[in-house]
Design an enzyme around this catalytic site. Structure first.
Site, PDB file in Angstrom:
ATOM      1  N   SER A 113      37.461 -37.217  50.087  1.00 38.07           N
ATOM      2  CA  SER A 113      38.859 -36.976  49.766  1.00 38.07           C
ATOM      3  C   SER A 113      39.426 -36.023  50.814  1.00 38.07           C
ATOM      4  CB  SER A 113      38.941 -36.360  48.361  1.00 38.07           C
ATOM      5  OG  SER A 113      40.264 -36.020  48.037  1.00 38.07           O
TER       6      SER A 113
ATOM      7  N   LYS B   4      39.858 -41.216  51.297  1.00 39.77           N
ATOM      8  CA  LYS B   4      40.972 -41.087  50.330  1.00 39.77           C
ATOM      9  C   LYS B   4      41.923 -40.030  50.858  1.00 39.77           C
ATOM     10  CE  LYS B   4      41.101 -38.748  45.866  1.00 39.77           C
ATOM     11  NZ  LYS B   4      40.543 -38.743  44.492  1.00 39.77           N
ATOM     12  N   LEU B   5      43.191 -40.392  51.022  1.00 43.47           N
ATOM     13  CA  LEU B   5      44.193 -39.429  51.484  1.00 43.47           C
ATOM     14  C   LEU B   5      44.972 -38.905  50.294  1.00 43.47           C
ATOM     15  CD1 LEU B   5      45.762 -41.297  54.561  1.00 43.47           C
ATOM     16  CD2 LEU B   5      43.774 -39.758  54.516  1.00 43.47           C
ATOM     17  N   LYS B   6      45.094 -37.591  50.209  1.00 44.17           N
ATOM     18  CA  LYS B   6      45.982 -37.001  49.216  1.00 44.17           C
ATOM     19  C   LYS B   6      47.410 -37.199  49.714  1.00 44.17           C
ATOM     20  CE  LYS B   6      43.214 -35.061  46.172  1.00 44.17           C
ATOM     21  NZ  LYS B   6      43.283 -35.457  44.746  1.00 44.17           N
TER      22      LYS B   6
ATOM     23  N   ASP C  93      45.786 -40.774  46.769  1.00 49.13           N
ATOM     24  CA  ASP C  93      45.837 -40.097  45.467  1.00 49.13           C
ATOM     25  C   ASP C  93      47.035 -39.155  45.433  1.00 49.13           C
ATOM     26  OD1 ASP C  93      45.394 -38.842  43.067  1.00 49.13           O
ATOM     27  OD2 ASP C  93      43.452 -37.971  43.613  1.00 49.13           O
TER      28      ASP C  93
ATOM     29  N   ASN D  59      48.062 -37.398  42.593  1.00 48.28           N
ATOM     30  CA  ASN D  59      47.979 -36.359  41.555  1.00 48.28           C
ATOM     31  C   ASN D  59      49.317 -36.199  40.824  1.00 48.28           C
ATOM     32  OD1 ASN D  59      45.658 -35.015  43.660  1.00 48.28           O
ATOM     33  ND2 ASN D  59      45.160 -35.133  41.487  1.00 48.28           N
TER      34      ASN D  59
ATOM     35  N   GLU E  13      46.106 -43.943  43.407  1.00 54.45           N
ATOM     36  CA  GLU E  13      45.587 -43.165  42.280  1.00 54.45           C
ATOM     37  C   GLU E  13      46.667 -42.267  41.676  1.00 54.45           C
ATOM     38  OE1 GLU E  13      42.017 -41.122  43.429  1.00 54.45           O
ATOM     39  OE2 GLU E  13      41.940 -39.884  41.614  1.00 54.45           O
TER      40      GLU E  13
ATOM     41  N   ASP F 101      43.664 -41.543  36.902  1.00 53.47           N
ATOM     42  CA  ASP F 101      42.719 -40.427  36.887  1.00 53.47           C
ATOM     43  C   ASP F 101      43.139 -39.515  35.727  1.00 53.47           C
ATOM     44  OD1 ASP F 101      41.363 -38.028  37.317  1.00 53.47           O
ATOM     45  OD2 ASP F 101      41.942 -37.787  39.404  1.00 53.47           O
TER      46      ASP F 101
ATOM     47  N   LYS G 229      35.805 -39.133  35.586  1.00 50.06           N
ATOM     48  CA  LYS G 229      35.303 -37.771  35.779  1.00 50.06           C
ATOM     49  C   LYS G 229      34.812 -37.296  34.414  1.00 50.06           C
ATOM     50  CE  LYS G 229      38.709 -36.506  39.339  1.00 50.06           C
ATOM     51  NZ  LYS G 229      40.022 -35.867  39.528  1.00 50.06           N
TER      52      LYS G 229
ATOM     53  N   GLY H 148      35.747 -36.607  41.593  1.00 54.01           N
ATOM     54  CA  GLY H 148      35.120 -35.315  41.849  1.00 54.01           C
ATOM     55  C   GLY H 148      36.110 -34.196  41.599  1.00 54.01           C
TER      56      GLY H 148
END
Ligand code: SMG
Ligand code: MG
Length: 368
Positions: free
Chosen positions: A135, A161-163, A189, A191, A214, A239, A263, A291
């Protein structure tokens, strides 16, 4: 199994580099370890709650308080517990899944160590190793991002995985695709940094053949993800929204996601995590292991779960060195994008006593 004592240990772990997401920049990881002592074995677990309530509502001081004031008294009152009875005993306490997961895992670890059985075997894992992705946090500039991604690809990580967040989405994804080509496995992702009105904008990511998008929308907006899935072709993965097997069932049933990130800490433990795996597998929904910047203690247990057959997409389980110069355990290492599942009893790994002694900021022993 009778619990003789529970120790709650707080540890501050400096990160190798700041890790920026749409909700915070982490420079160190504040960790809560749970150590459960029984006559036959000692069990270990790590709580995934973060310092502040920003990823989700739980946070570390709150988790510790719930464990001390509400969870342990119920388990002590029961007299005897096993990993499988912790969930029902703690069910009257609403929410606080990260706190519950840590307690359940430490008890399960003690039980399995006493029985000489690896957690992977107990859960039904069929693989010996797990495909490891990495990530990559939000960077200050595109050149810095490309350098970071190049470094991880050189290390052999099998997926990037790019935030992302508003203002850091299409351009960084386009730049990574342009520099590293169409063959690398790439996903993003958010968030929960976007809203339903961003659907058309997020659909621009469809041009880049991403494995998944995500958690674009808020945790509570499961229905919004179903609306988004009508506009965006990239598969939507949840997630934060998937807090239980029931939540997973509803999200799948209503078309809110076609992939699930699992998770164990977020869902109350490894047994609920396995139920989510089973619900998803029955519905034909691929899952993968997320994670929470775990130390070796949390990573080892996550590896055991990620060996189950429904975990068909690369995990976020990277090497200890991704976050820590000095892990609490012998380092978890990856080679050619794969990480071996521990084979010892229980979670199969222990904290290094001298490292724990050096990094611990508080230790509290609680007895029945
Ligand atoms: O352990 O490598 C890890 C962290 C992976 O990106 C990661 N986790 O939403 O999936 C996620 C985030 C949550 C933690 S961000 C501080
Ligand atoms: Mg996520």
């Amino acid at each position: 199994m009778k619990i003789d004592a529970v120790e709650l240990i707080r540890v501050t772990m400096p990160l190798v580099a700041p890790f920026r997401t749409s909700f915070a920049t982490e420079t160190e990881r504040d960790v809560l370890l749970v150590r459960v002592e029984t006559a036959d074995a000692t069990g270990w677990a790590e709580c995934v709650a973060m310092d502040g309530p920003l990823y989700s509502a739980e946070y570390l001081d709150g988790a510790q308080q719930v464990i001390e004031d509400h969870l342990l008294p119920r388990l002590f009152a029961a007299g005897s517990v096993t990993g499988a009875t912790v969930g029902p005993l703690l069910d009257p306490v609403r929410g606080h899944r990260m706190a519950k997961a840590a307690v359940e895992t430490a008890i399960l670890d003690a039980e399995l160590r006493a029985a000489g059985m690896p957690l992977s075997q107990y859960l039904g894992a069929t693989a010996a190793d797990v495909v490891s992705g990495v990530s990559v946090g939000i960077q200050d500039s595109i050149p810095e991002l490309l350098d970071a991604v190049a470094g991880y690809l050189d290390e052999g990580y099998a997926r990037i995985k790019l935030k992302i967040e508003p203002g850091w989405d299409v351009a960084p994804v386009a730049a990574v695709r342009e520099r590293f080509g169409d063959d690398i496995l790439l996903q993003v992702d958010a968030n929960s940094a976007y809203h339903r009105a961003d659907a058309r904008h997020l659909a621009r990511l469809d041009a880049f053949d991403l494995l998944l998008l995500e958690q674009p929308l808020p945790e509570e907006d499961v229905a919004g993800h179903a609306v988004l899935a009508q506009v965006v072709r990239t598969p939507i993965c949840l997630d934060e929204s998937i807090v239980s097997a029931q939540a997973a069932y509803e999200a799948i049933r209503t078309g809110a996601c076609s992939i699930v990130n699992i998770k164990p800490g977020r869902v109350g433990g490894y047994l609920e995590a396995r139920r989510i795996h089973d619900v998803c597998t029955a519905a034909g929904i691929p899952v993968w292991a997320g994670g929470m910047l775990e130390t070796g203690i949390g990573r080892a247990a996550n590896l055991a779960l990620a060996g189950l057959p429904g975990f068909t997409l690369p995990s976020d389980i990277s090497a200890s060195s991704r976050y820590y110069h000095q892990d609490l355990t012998e380092p978890i290492t990856t080679a050619a994008g794969r990480t071996t599942i521990p084979v010892g009893p229980g979670i199969g790994i222990d904290p290094l006593p001298e490292v724990l002694a050096e990094l611990a900021t508080s230790r509290r022993v609680i007895r029945p």
